[in-house]
Design a protein around this motif. Structure first.
Motif, PDB file in Angstrom:
ATOM      1  N   GLY A  68       0.718  15.140  17.132  1.00 25.07           N
ATOM      2  CA  GLY A  68       1.768  14.590  15.755  1.00 25.07           C
ATOM      3  C   GLY A  68       1.710  13.743  14.768  1.00 25.07           C
ATOM      4  N   VAL A  69       2.713  13.724  13.654  1.00 23.23           N
ATOM      5  CA  VAL A  69       2.268  13.323  12.182  1.00 23.23           C
ATOM      6  C   VAL A  69       2.769  12.044  12.095  1.00 23.23           C
ATOM      7  N   VAL A  70       2.503  10.590  11.829  1.00 21.99           N
ATOM      8  CA  VAL A  70       3.616   9.622  11.174  1.00 21.99           C
ATOM      9  C   VAL A  70       3.237   9.966  10.221  1.00 21.99           C
ATOM     10  N   VAL A  71       3.631   8.719   9.288  1.00 22.00           N
ATOM     11  CA  VAL A  71       3.705   8.132   7.876  1.00 22.00           C
ATOM     12  C   VAL A  71       3.835   6.252   8.648  1.00 22.00           C
ATOM     13  N   SER A  72       2.264   5.965   7.283  1.00 28.98           N
ATOM     14  CA  SER A  72       2.905   4.605   7.576  1.00 28.98           C
ATOM     15  C   SER A  72       2.521   3.779   6.182  1.00 28.98           C
ATOM     16  N   SER A 106       6.836   5.752  10.404  1.00 28.06           N
ATOM     17  CA  SER A 106       8.288   6.854  10.593  1.00 28.06           C
ATOM     18  C   SER A 106       7.442   8.062  11.703  1.00 28.06           C
ATOM     19  N   PHE A 107       9.087   8.514  12.211  1.00 31.95           N
ATOM     20  CA  PHE A 107       8.473   9.876  12.954  1.00 31.95           C
ATOM     21  C   PHE A 107       7.986  10.984  11.505  1.00 31.95           C
ATOM     22  N   VAL A 108       6.767  12.100  11.692  1.00 34.53           N
ATOM     23  CA  VAL A 108       7.180  12.956  11.143  1.00 34.53           C
ATOM     24  C   VAL A 108       7.316  14.584  11.535  1.00 34.53           C
ATOM     25  N   ALA A 109       6.185  14.312  12.183  1.00 33.76           N
ATOM     26  CA  ALA A 109       6.987  16.200  13.519  1.00 33.76           C
ATOM     27  C   ALA A 109       6.049  15.920  14.487  1.00 33.76           C
ATOM     28  N   CYS A 110       5.212  16.490  15.108  1.00 32.90           N
ATOM     29  CA  CYS A 110       4.385  17.292  16.836  1.00 32.90           C
ATOM     30  C   CYS A 110       4.421  18.371  16.875  1.00 32.90           C
ATOM     31  N   GLY A 111       3.781  18.283  18.421  1.00 31.54           N
ATOM     32  CA  GLY A 111       4.504  19.600  19.061  1.00 31.54           C
ATOM     33  C   GLY A 111       2.755  19.922  20.054  1.00 31.54           C
ATOM     34  N   CYS A 112       2.490  20.960  20.119  1.00 28.18           N
ATOM     35  CA  CYS A 112       0.977  20.895  20.153  1.00 28.18           C
ATOM     36  C   CYS A 112       0.539  22.773  20.155  1.00 28.18           C
ATOM     37  N   VAL A 113      -0.770  23.265  20.138  1.00 25.63           N
ATOM     38  CA  VAL A 113      -1.676  24.394  19.783  1.00 25.63           C
ATOM     39  C   VAL A 113      -1.672  24.737  21.448  1.00 25.63           C
ATOM     40  N   GLU A 114      -2.302  25.868  21.976  1.00 28.89           N
ATOM     41  CA  GLU A 114      -2.310  26.239  22.722  1.00 28.89           C
ATOM     42  C   GLU A 114      -3.221  27.591  22.453  1.00 28.89           C
ATOM     43  N   SER A 115      -3.869  27.312  23.558  1.00 24.90           N
ATOM     44  CA  SER A 115      -4.689  28.816  24.184  1.00 24.90           C
ATOM     45  C   SER A 115      -4.464  28.925  25.307  1.00 24.90           C
ATOM     46  N   ALA A 171       0.918  -1.519   0.419  1.00 29.26           N
ATOM     47  CA  ALA A 171      -0.065   0.128   0.586  1.00 29.26           C
ATOM     48  C   ALA A 171       0.841   1.104  -0.141  1.00 29.26           C
ATOM     49  N   PRO A 172       0.466   2.559  -0.277  1.00 31.22           N
ATOM     50  CA  PRO A 172       0.796   3.354  -0.676  1.00 31.22           C
ATOM     51  C   PRO A 172       1.520   4.269   0.760  1.00 31.22           C
ATOM     52  N   PRO A 173       2.291   5.029   1.189  1.00 33.79           N
ATOM     53  CA  PRO A 173       2.921   5.594   2.503  1.00 33.79           C
ATOM     54  C   PRO A 173       0.917   6.586   2.767  1.00 33.79           C
ATOM     55  N   ILE A 174       0.804   6.613   4.244  1.00 34.28           N
ATOM     56  CA  ILE A 174      -0.390   7.156   4.829  1.00 34.28           C
ATOM     57  C   ILE A 174       0.018   8.236   5.452  1.00 34.28           C
ATOM     58  N   ARG A 175      -0.244   9.451   5.464  1.00 36.42           N
ATOM     59  CA  ARG A 175       0.809  10.792   6.594  1.00 36.42           C
ATOM     60  C   ARG A 175      -0.783  10.517   7.168  1.00 36.42           C
ATOM     61  N   ILE A 176      -0.220   9.955   8.209  1.00 30.74           N
ATOM     62  CA  ILE A 176      -1.357  10.291   9.798  1.00 30.74           C
ATOM     63  C   ILE A 176      -1.524  11.484  10.566  1.00 30.74           C
ATOM     64  N   LEU A 177      -2.295  12.257  11.084  1.00 29.72           N
ATOM     65  CA  LEU A 177      -1.895  13.392  11.978  1.00 29.72           C
ATOM     66  C   LEU A 177      -2.814  12.311  13.502  1.00 29.72           C
ATOM     67  N   GLY A 178      -2.182  12.347  14.021  1.00 31.91           N
ATOM     68  CA  GLY A 178      -3.167  12.526  15.798  1.00 31.91           C
ATOM     69  C   GLY A 178      -3.448  13.273  16.222  1.00 31.91           C
ATOM     70  N   LEU A 179      -4.689  13.678  16.658  1.00 34.44           N
ATOM     71  CA  LEU A 179      -4.687  14.749  18.360  1.00 34.44           C
ATOM     72  C   LEU A 179      -5.634  13.653  19.040  1.00 34.44           C
ATOM     73  N   VAL A 213      -1.528  23.153  11.213  1.00 36.53           N
ATOM     74  CA  VAL A 213      -1.087  22.052  11.250  1.00 36.53           C
ATOM     75  C   VAL A 213      -1.500  21.357  10.187  1.00 36.53           C
ATOM     76  N   ILE A 214      -2.641  21.397  10.073  1.00 35.98           N
ATOM     77  CA  ILE A 214      -2.749  20.471   8.581  1.00 35.98           C
ATOM     78  C   ILE A 214      -2.204  21.253   7.577  1.00 35.98           C
ATOM     79  N   ALA A 215      -2.658  22.167   6.989  1.00 36.59           N
ATOM     80  CA  ALA A 215      -1.762  22.999   5.785  1.00 36.59           C
ATOM     81  C   ALA A 215      -0.338  22.837   6.330  1.00 36.59           C
ATOM     82  N   THR A 216       0.540  22.474   6.851  1.00 36.58           N
ATOM     83  CA  THR A 216       1.928  22.481   6.882  1.00 36.58           C
ATOM     84  C   THR A 216       2.253  21.230   6.800  1.00 36.58           C
ATOM     85  N   TRP A 217       1.329  19.887   7.380  1.00 34.04           N
ATOM     86  CA  TRP A 217       1.589  18.602   7.054  1.00 34.04           C
ATOM     87  C   TRP A 217       1.282  18.166   6.433  1.00 34.04           C
TER      88      TRP A 217
END
Length: 171
Positions: free
Chosen positions: A20-24, A30-39, A2-10, A59-63
């Motif tokens: 957090g973003v991973v590629v499956s 594979s790890f791509v990036a992670c962080g926090c959105v703060e209010s 299967a092709p790689p899938i980029r997954i955003l976990g919230l 986050v969605i636009a960037t990753w």
């Protein structure tokens, strides 16, 4: 394969929403990036929710994930806190949906069981397993680690979800 899938976990929260973003690719993660959105806690609820909306949108636009997974709310004893968390969770579900992405939801116990092997694992155990499963991941907070755990859970369970959806269509 299967092709790689980029997954955003919230991991939704009103103060901090972990992401957090991973590629499956098959069974490889594979790890791509992670962080926090703060209010900003000094602002009104509406303004805080707007901050979360804008942050998750960035986050969605960037990753550019292909799919999104969100942890379901754990209901605690304080109804006011539960309502506010539910509103933050609503933002975490609707922002990706507005971007045209499929959104899967997972119970916290399933996320922990998938990543750690125990449904009632604590945050330190989750963070340790994130370091094992994604050695290049640099999680600066428990919220980001939890979000990566949600993405990993989705990577492990998405095949079954796809199969069930296909069975419903053909029935």
């Amino acid at each position: 394969m299967a092709p790689p899938i980029r997954i955003l976990g919230l991991d939704p929260g009103l103060r901090k929403t972990g992401w957090g973003v991973v590629v499956s690719e098959g069974s490889k993660l594979s790890f791509v990036a992670c962080g926090c959105v703060e209010s900003d806690g000094t602002l009104s609820l509406g303004e805080r929710l707007r901050q979360l909306h804008e942050g998750i949108s960035r986050v969605i636009a960037t990753w550019t994930p292909d799919e999104v997974a969100v942890e379901e709310t754990f209901v605690n004893r304080d109804p006011q806190s539960a309502l506010k968390l539910g509103q933050a969770r609503g933002i975490a579900v609707v922002v990706p949906a507005l971007a045209g992405l499929d959104v899967a939801e997972y119970a916290a116990n399933l996320v922990k069981k998938t990543v750690v092997g125990v449904g009632h694992a604590d945050k330190k155990q989750v963070q340790m397993m994130i370091r094992v499963l994604l050695p290049k991941a640099e999680t600066k907070s428990a919220d980001a680690a939890d979000a990566l755990a949600v993405a990993i859970c989705h990577a492990q369970h998405r095949g079954m979800r796809t199969l069930v959806a296909q069975m419903r269509v053909s029935a």
